[in-house]
Design an enzyme around this catalytic site. Sequence first.
Site, short mmCIF file in Angstrom:
data_model
loop_
_atom_site.label_atom_id
_atom_site.label_comp_id
_atom_site.label_asym_id
_atom_site.label_seq_id
_atom_site.Cartn_x
_atom_site.Cartn_y
_atom_site.Cartn_z
N SER A 1 19.32 -9.59 -31.20
CA SER A 1 19.35 -8.65 -30.10
C SER A 1 20.18 -9.20 -28.95
O SER A 1 20.22 -10.42 -28.72
CB SER A 1 17.92 -8.42 -29.62
OG SER A 1 17.88 -7.80 -28.36
N TYR B 1 8.96 -12.16 -27.15
CA TYR B 1 9.77 -11.37 -28.08
C TYR B 1 11.21 -11.89 -28.10
O TYR B 1 11.77 -12.19 -29.16
CB TYR B 1 9.76 -9.88 -27.69
CG TYR B 1 10.89 -9.09 -28.28
CD1 TYR B 1 10.85 -8.67 -29.61
CD2 TYR B 1 12.04 -8.80 -27.54
CE1 TYR B 1 11.91 -7.97 -30.16
CE2 TYR B 1 13.10 -8.11 -28.08
CZ TYR B 1 13.03 -7.70 -29.39
OH TYR B 1 14.09 -7.02 -29.94
N LYS C 1 13.62 -13.96 -31.09
CA LYS C 1 14.98 -13.64 -31.56
C LYS C 1 15.86 -14.90 -31.50
O LYS C 1 16.61 -15.20 -32.43
CB LYS C 1 15.60 -12.52 -30.71
CG LYS C 1 14.97 -11.15 -30.92
CD LYS C 1 15.21 -10.63 -32.32
CE LYS C 1 14.56 -9.29 -32.58
NZ LYS C 1 14.46 -8.94 -34.01
C1 UD1 Z 1 14.65 -3.34 -24.46
C2 UD1 Z 1 14.18 -4.77 -24.47
C3 UD1 Z 1 15.04 -5.54 -25.43
C4 UD1 Z 1 14.95 -4.93 -26.81
C5 UD1 Z 1 15.37 -3.47 -26.74
C6 UD1 Z 1 15.12 -2.79 -28.07
C7 UD1 Z 1 13.25 -5.15 -22.23
C8 UD1 Z 1 13.40 -5.89 -20.95
N1 UD1 Z 1 14.22 -5.32 -23.14
O1 UD1 Z 1 15.97 -3.30 -23.93
O2 UD1 Z 1 14.60 -6.87 -25.46
O3 UD1 Z 1 15.78 -5.62 -27.70
O4 UD1 Z 1 14.60 -2.78 -25.76
O5 UD1 Z 1 15.64 -1.51 -28.05
O6 UD1 Z 1 12.29 -4.44 -22.42
N2 UD1 Z 1 14.37 2.85 -18.51
C9 UD1 Z 1 13.93 3.73 -17.55
N3 UD1 Z 1 12.80 4.46 -17.80
C10 UD1 Z 1 12.09 4.32 -18.97
C11 UD1 Z 1 12.55 3.41 -19.94
C12 UD1 Z 1 13.69 2.67 -19.67
O7 UD1 Z 1 14.53 3.89 -16.49
O8 UD1 Z 1 11.05 4.99 -19.13
C13 UD1 Z 1 15.61 2.09 -18.26
C14 UD1 Z 1 15.41 0.59 -18.22
O9 UD1 Z 1 15.11 0.15 -16.93
C15 UD1 Z 1 16.79 0.11 -18.70
C16 UD1 Z 1 17.28 1.22 -19.63
O10 UD1 Z 1 16.49 2.36 -19.31
O11 UD1 Z 1 17.66 0.02 -17.61
C17 UD1 Z 1 17.11 0.90 -21.10
O12 UD1 Z 1 15.76 0.52 -21.32
P1 UD1 Z 1 15.17 0.29 -22.79
O13 UD1 Z 1 15.48 1.45 -23.65
O14 UD1 Z 1 13.73 -0.10 -22.64
O15 UD1 Z 1 16.03 -0.93 -23.34
P2 UD1 Z 1 16.28 -2.39 -22.69
O16 UD1 Z 1 15.32 -2.68 -21.62
O17 UD1 Z 1 17.72 -2.50 -22.39
#
Ligand code: UD1
Length: 340
Positions: free
Chosen positions: A126, A151, A155
């Site tokens: 990842s 987690y 990785k």
């Molecule tokens: C997350 C994990 C990462 C993992 C990946 C798998 C974290 C910190 N990282 O990545 O280790 O490999 O998922 O897919 O959790 N967001 C919102 N509202 C929400 C959900 C997300 O604003 O309800 C935003 C988050 O702040 C981020 C973006 O959307 O900026 C993407 O979030 P997400 O889909 O959870 O992925 P990552 O955090 O990048």
Amino acid sequence: MKKTVLVSGGAGFIGSHVTVELVEAGYDVVVADNMSNCDMTCFDGVTKIIGRRLPFIRMDFCDMEAVERLFSDYQIDAVIHFAAFKAVGESVAEPILYYRNNLSSFLNVLEAARSHGGCNVLFSSSATVYGEPDETPVTERSPRQPATSPYGNTKQMCEDFLRDAVKAYPEIKGIALRYFNPIGAHPSALIGELPRGVPNNLVPFITQTAIGKRECLNIFGNDYPTPDGTCLRDYIDIVDLAKAHVCAVARMLDGRMKEPYEIFNIGTGRPVSVLELVNAFEKVNGVKVNHRFAPRRAGDVTAIWADPSLANRELGWKAERSVEDTLAAAWAWEKHLAGK
Ligand code: UD1
């Protein structure tokens, strides 16, 4: 002769899409999963897409005897290892569970690969290994940062297990693919992401809000130092991502690797903000996603996207689908689940 690929965790979101692409590329595929975080929806979807039922073994990769049996029952040419826990927050609350599960299952795969005369091993890593990068886009040579969750640590550690195993045992070859943010669903809408409970990831939260399962999407932070204040990520279509696995497996099986252990970023190279993604979803699908700005989520990085040129060049792979098509597929899948 046809080569056989074992897909551990093959009933899950990424595993099921990879299974379809492997079959379509002409491989024999054996799927194994302990079903700890999924049901048969995606495996049944795979059966419908490819028109036949693949060998399926319900087993836990932490059970060494079961792993040994699997490697004895099938002549496995390559294994793609997905079987792992993946919720960042849960890993902080339950580190022992995460370490025991994610590390011992992969050690068992490596041990069985070795005791059965060697194997090609593809590990699903990842972009989380890069942490908060100093420079974007990140290349495979960008430094790994100390993991911010158990987690993420698993990785990094599994990458190291593979690197060291390859160094010590010439009969094992390895590739680690570092995924950016996989999203979307198969164009058939028969397989897709199936989060249990409240989704942690952005796109399942968007689709569930759009369909009315969730009231409102919280956008975590609009005060980041980015053009619109929301985080930047590299959203990669799940089918494009799955195809990268086929390219990587072929490279291993055809003896085209330049090093016995290789790492590739799997992303688009295109940063997209949270707000841009929400807006694109609404536009392409003609639906509203009720949303509001909320405080930053602990542990989120500001901006990360891939330099995918190594994978483009060496694997002969490139992300092809537009983010709009991917978001349309994600919506079609959510509607399929809702029976609409
Ligand atoms: C997350 C994990 C990462 C993992 C990946 C798998 C974290 C910190 N990282 O990545 O280790 O490999 O998922 O897919 O959790 N967001 C919102 N509202 C929400 C959900 C997300 O604003 O309800 C935003 C988050 O702040 C981020 C973006 O959307 O900026 C993407 O979030 P997400 O889909 O959870 O992925 P990552 O955090 O990048």
